[in-house]
Design a protein around this motif. Structure first.
Motif, PDB file in Angstrom:
ATOM      1  N   TYR A 168       0.819  -1.209   0.000  1.00 11.99           N
ATOM      2  CA  TYR A 168       0.000   0.000   0.000  1.00 11.99           C
ATOM      3  C   TYR A 168       0.857   1.267   0.000  1.00 11.99           C
ATOM      4  O   TYR A 168       0.325   2.371  -0.106  1.00 11.99           O
ATOM      5  N   THR A 169       2.179   1.108   0.156  1.00 11.61           N
ATOM      6  CA  THR A 169       3.123   2.229   0.162  1.00 11.61           C
ATOM      7  C   THR A 169       3.871   2.251  -1.167  1.00 11.61           C
ATOM      8  O   THR A 169       4.353   1.209  -1.612  1.00 11.61           O
ATOM      9  N   PRO A 170       3.974   3.410  -1.827  1.00 12.40           N
ATOM     10  CA  PRO A 170       4.647   3.472  -3.122  1.00 12.40           C
ATOM     11  C   PRO A 170       6.062   2.902  -3.089  1.00 12.40           C
ATOM     12  O   PRO A 170       6.799   3.103  -2.120  1.00 12.40           O
ATOM     13  N   PHE A 171       6.402   2.197  -4.157  1.00 11.19           N
ATOM     14  CA  PHE A 171       7.736   1.644  -4.439  1.00 11.19           C
ATOM     15  C   PHE A 171       8.065   0.377  -3.669  1.00 11.19           C
ATOM     16  O   PHE A 171       9.071  -0.274  -3.975  1.00 11.19           O
ATOM     17  N   PHE A 172       7.295  -0.013  -2.684  1.00 11.65           N
ATOM     18  CA  PHE A 172       7.662  -1.210  -1.940  1.00 11.65           C
ATOM     19  C   PHE A 172       7.430  -2.480  -2.756  1.00 11.65           C
ATOM     20  O   PHE A 172       8.054  -3.517  -2.485  1.00 11.65           O
ATOM     21  N   TRP A 173       6.539  -2.420  -3.740  1.00 12.01           N
ATOM     22  CA  TRP A 173       6.371  -3.579  -4.615  1.00 12.01           C
ATOM     23  C   TRP A 173       7.694  -3.899  -5.313  1.00 12.01           C
ATOM     24  O   TRP A 173       8.046  -5.067  -5.503  1.00 12.01           O
ATOM     25  N   TYR A 174       8.407  -2.848  -5.684  1.00 12.87           N
ATOM     26  CA  TYR A 174       9.682  -3.030  -6.386  1.00 12.87           C
ATOM     27  C   TYR A 174      10.730  -3.666  -5.471  1.00 12.87           C
ATOM     28  O   TYR A 174      11.430  -4.616  -5.857  1.00 12.87           O
TER      29      TYR A 174
ATOM     30  N   SER B  43       4.965   9.723  -9.065  1.00 10.51           N
ATOM     31  CA  SER B  43       5.846  10.611  -8.303  1.00 10.51           C
ATOM     32  C   SER B  43       7.301  10.544  -8.757  1.00 10.51           C
ATOM     33  O   SER B  43       8.174  11.095  -8.093  1.00 10.51           O
ATOM     34  N   LEU B  44       7.569   9.889  -9.883  1.00  9.53           N
ATOM     35  CA  LEU B  44       8.933   9.822 -10.398  1.00  9.53           C
ATOM     36  C   LEU B  44       9.339  11.154 -11.021  1.00  9.53           C
ATOM     37  O   LEU B  44       8.525  11.840 -11.647  1.00  9.53           O
ATOM     38  N   ASN B  45      10.600  11.506 -10.851  1.00  3.43           N
ATOM     39  CA  ASN B  45      11.165  12.719 -11.440  1.00  3.43           C
ATOM     40  C   ASN B  45      12.407  12.309 -12.229  1.00  3.43           C
ATOM     41  O   ASN B  45      13.371  11.804 -11.660  1.00  3.43           O
ATOM     42  N   PHE B  46      12.389  12.545 -13.523  1.00  3.13           N
ATOM     43  CA  PHE B  46      13.463  12.055 -14.386  1.00  3.13           C
ATOM     44  C   PHE B  46      14.598  13.069 -14.550  1.00  3.13           C
ATOM     45  O   PHE B  46      15.474  12.864 -15.386  1.00  3.13           O
ATOM     46  N   ASP B  47      14.580  14.137 -13.751  1.00  2.00           N
ATOM     47  CA  ASP B  47      15.714  15.066 -13.708  1.00  2.00           C
ATOM     48  C   ASP B  47      16.733  14.511 -12.712  1.00  2.00           C
ATOM     49  O   ASP B  47      16.763  14.883 -11.537  1.00  2.00           O
ATOM     50  N   ILE B  48      17.567  13.608 -13.176  1.00  2.77           N
ATOM     51  CA  ILE B  48      18.452  12.846 -12.293  1.00  2.77           C
ATOM     52  C   ILE B  48      19.460  13.749 -11.607  1.00  2.77           C
ATOM     53  O   ILE B  48      19.765  13.570 -10.411  1.00  2.77           O
TER      54      ILE B  48
ATOM     55  N   PRO C 275      18.290   2.970  -8.062  1.00  2.50           N
ATOM     56  CA  PRO C 275      17.381   3.557  -9.057  1.00  2.50           C
ATOM     57  C   PRO C 275      16.294   4.419  -8.434  1.00  2.50           C
ATOM     58  O   PRO C 275      15.902   5.446  -9.008  1.00  2.50           O
ATOM     59  N   LEU C 276      15.790   4.010  -7.272  1.00  4.51           N
ATOM     60  CA  LEU C 276      14.756   4.813  -6.605  1.00  4.51           C
ATOM     61  C   LEU C 276      15.301   6.159  -6.176  1.00  4.51           C
ATOM     62  O   LEU C 276      14.633   7.195  -6.338  1.00  4.51           O
ATOM     63  N   LEU C 277      16.500   6.175  -5.613  1.00  2.00           N
ATOM     64  CA  LEU C 277      17.088   7.437  -5.170  1.00  2.00           C
ATOM     65  C   LEU C 277      17.344   8.372  -6.347  1.00  2.00           C
ATOM     66  O   LEU C 277      17.242   9.594  -6.214  1.00  2.00           O
TER      67      LEU C 277
ATOM     68  N   LEU D   1      15.556   8.540  -9.110  1.00  2.00           N
ATOM     69  CA  LEU D   1      14.310   8.982  -9.732  1.00  2.00           C
ATOM     70  C   LEU D   1      13.283   9.519  -8.734  1.00  2.00           C
ATOM     71  O   LEU D   1      12.358  10.230  -9.126  1.00  2.00           O
ATOM     72  N   ALA D   2      13.427   9.160  -7.459  1.00  2.00           N
ATOM     73  CA  ALA D   2      12.473   9.607  -6.430  1.00  2.00           C
ATOM     74  C   ALA D   2      13.226   9.872  -5.124  1.00  2.00           C
ATOM     75  O   ALA D   2      13.133   9.087  -4.178  1.00  2.00           O
ATOM     76  N   PRO D   3      13.994  10.950  -5.052  1.00  2.00           N
ATOM     77  CA  PRO D   3      14.809  11.213  -3.852  1.00  2.00           C
ATOM     78  C   PRO D   3      13.989  11.467  -2.600  1.00  2.00           C
ATOM     79  O   PRO D   3      14.517  11.399  -1.490  1.00  2.00           O
ATOM     80  N   GLN D   4      12.683  11.729  -2.740  1.00  2.00           N
ATOM     81  CA  GLN D   4      11.852  11.976  -1.564  1.00  2.00           C
ATOM     82  C   GLN D   4      11.650  10.724  -0.718  1.00  2.00           C
ATOM     83  O   GLN D   4      11.231  10.816   0.436  1.00  2.00           O
ATOM     84  N   VAL D   5      12.001   9.548  -1.265  1.00  2.00           N
ATOM     85  CA  VAL D   5      11.886   8.311  -0.491  1.00  2.00           C
ATOM     86  C   VAL D   5      13.266   7.837  -0.036  1.00  2.00           C
ATOM     87  O   VAL D   5      13.518   6.635   0.055  1.00  2.00           O
TER      88      VAL D   5
END
Length: 490
Positions: free
Chosen positions: A177-183, A244-249, A312-314, A316-320
């Motif tokens: 139920y929390t984003p990205f944990f499926w990955y 919530s992905l941001n592709f500005d790496i 990869p998560l960091l 594309l999604a540094p907020q996590v």
């Protein structure tokens, strides 16, 4: 006369009892300070989370982080809406995470290393802040801690293996139920299937039947999630994390650097960064070097895989970034272990030198712990920008206007950003016949209720037709006028 060895000394014989007692005291003090003193208010990120809890209480179950919001909704129904009930889910989950980390480190390290490293962990700004912040960050730390703990107990064939399997399945299903944990879950399962020993525990005939109850629990907990995803494709994008992905790496990497390595204090979403002291980061780097060098051990294997999956998560999604908190704490423990090992290696047969090294390490950890807590308190209590990021308006209005509203009715005029907080308050108060209503604009002239205008809303309203009967202030040196009470003209 018989000489007393080091093991006969009183303090040394009871060293673990003293260590555990000190750890409990430090943890209790830190949680109390974070909850009641610094920052002592509610951030905008927490208000945005309350908005989703309001949706849940209205019957909309298709929200991310559903278990966390359900917990908060239950607290609102039982104890009302206050700063404490907003933050209590985070405090509860952090206590659970601390227990899980303690037992995890006890399984992976010696008891003394677990106590010393947990003391440092508790004093980090990230741990203290997340312990009182009702944001998704606390879910990542708690869930990761529980998954690693239960998996370790299963692999080491600890007692009550069936219970650990069921709990592992429940936690992994709830984490979806929390984003990205499926990955992360999928990556960990694939890695476990590649390793011969863990693959044997998972799929061999000997253990296959014992996983059946855990599999059933996993299906039961995750079934509502599947239903919500099929019913609402927008929810699927949210819960997967894709939206919530941001592709500005490059910009994302700058955020990670500011979170952990930036030398100047920086405030992001109410949190003072960098989140961890330089000395603690140095110990983590030492632990990382040792972990990479000893990549063949089971402990290093788990940490390296988790970090590898998180990269990869960091990017594309540094907020996590909290998703790497547990591996970082394990690296911290590895660094502490290495420091003691190097000292003991210098004096392998000298008990007095070894004891001196232990005392010096305790002093070092004590200084780092106190400095970490002191830095946190001064940052959130004395840094003006950090103080203004955390509103104490809810406690203020409850202690003044709403202390006794049996014979009074109020109309609150609030700004859009703070409206979810007052919507939750209004819903609870009205259920107990203490009527207040919420508006984003002034009511018609001649309204019988007293009109309470928040500071944020008043800045967008001109020419209020009425008389100010009261101004409610807090203890801030600037912007201390928080509420204006009006009696509108007839």
């Amino acid at each position: 006369m018989k000489k007393k060895t080091l093991s006969h000394l009183f303090l040394y014989r009871w060293r673990y009892l003293w260590g555990y007692s000190a750890l409990i005291l430090i943890f209790s003090a830190v949680i109390s300070v974070a909850l009641l003193y610094a920052p002592g208010g509610i951030s905008q990120s927490e208000i945005n989370m309350v908005a989703r809890t309001n949706l849940l209480m209205e019957g909309n179950w298709s929200i991310v982080n559903l278990p966390l919001h359900a917990f908060q909704a239950a607290l609102f129904l039982l104890f009302g809406v206050s700063t404490l009930t907003i933050k209590l889910p985070a405090v509860t989950l952090m206590c659970l995470a601390a227990l899980a980390l303690f037992f995890l480190l006890r399984h992976w390290f010696k008891p003394g290393i677990a106590v010393l490293s947990l003391s440092l962990m508790i004093a980090t700004g990230q741990f203290i802040y997340l312990a009182q912040s009702f944001t998704p960050g606390i879910i990542y730390i708690t869930t990761a801690s529980l998954i690693l703990l239960f998996a370790s107990l299963i692999i080491q064939k600890a007692k009550f293996a069936q219970l650990w399997k069921i709990l592992l399945a429940a936690v992994m299903a709830a984490s979806l139920y929390t984003p990205f944990f499926w990955y992360l879950n999928l990556g960990l399962i694939l890695v476990a299937l590649l390793h011969p020993y863990t693959r044997y525990i998972l799929v061999s005939r000997k253990y296959r039947a014992s996983w059946t109850p855990a599999f059933i629990v996993f299906l039961l907990v995750s079934a509502p999630l599947v239903y919500f995803c099929l019913k609402n494709h927008g929810f699927l994008l949210d819960v997967s994390g894709w939206s919530s992905l941001n592709f500005d790496i490059l910009a994302n990497l700058k955020i990670i650097v500011r979170t952990y390595l930036w030398p100047v204090p920086y405030i992001s979403n109410g949190q003072v960064l960098p989140a961890i002291d330089v000395s603690t980061v140095a110990l983590m780097f030492l632990g990382m070097i040792i972990t990479f060098r000893n990549w063949h051990t089971a402990r290093s294997y788990v940490v390296n895989i988790w970090l590898f999956l998180s990269l990869p998560l960091l990017a594309l999604a540094p907020q996590v970034n909290m998703i790497i908190s547990v591996p970082m704490f394990i690296l911290l423990a590895t660094g502490v272990e290495r420091l003691l090992y190097e000292w003991y290696r210098l004096f392998p047969k000298n008990p007095y030198a070894r004891g001196t090294g232990l005392v010096l390490m305790i002093i070092l950890v004590g200084v780092m712990t106190l400095s970490g807590v002191n830095r946190y308190v001064h940052s959130y209590h004395d840094l003006p920008d950090a103080v203004r990021e955390h509103s104490k308006d809810l406690s203020l209005v409850r202690d003044t206007l709403l202390r006794d509203t049996a014979n009074k009715k109020y109309i609150f005029v609030v700004a859009a950003a703070e409206k979810p907080l007052y919507d939750a308050l209004s819903s609870h108060m009205n259920k107990h016949n203490r009527a207040i209503s919420i508006s984003d604009g002034l009511p018609a002239e001649g309204a019988q209720e007293e009109v309470v205008v928040t500071r944020a809303a008043r800045q967008n309203i001109t020419g209020i037709p009425g008389t100010i009967t009261r101004v409610i202030t807090n203890d801030w040196a600037e912007a201390g006028d928080r509420f204006y009470v009006y009696k509108l003209s007839e």
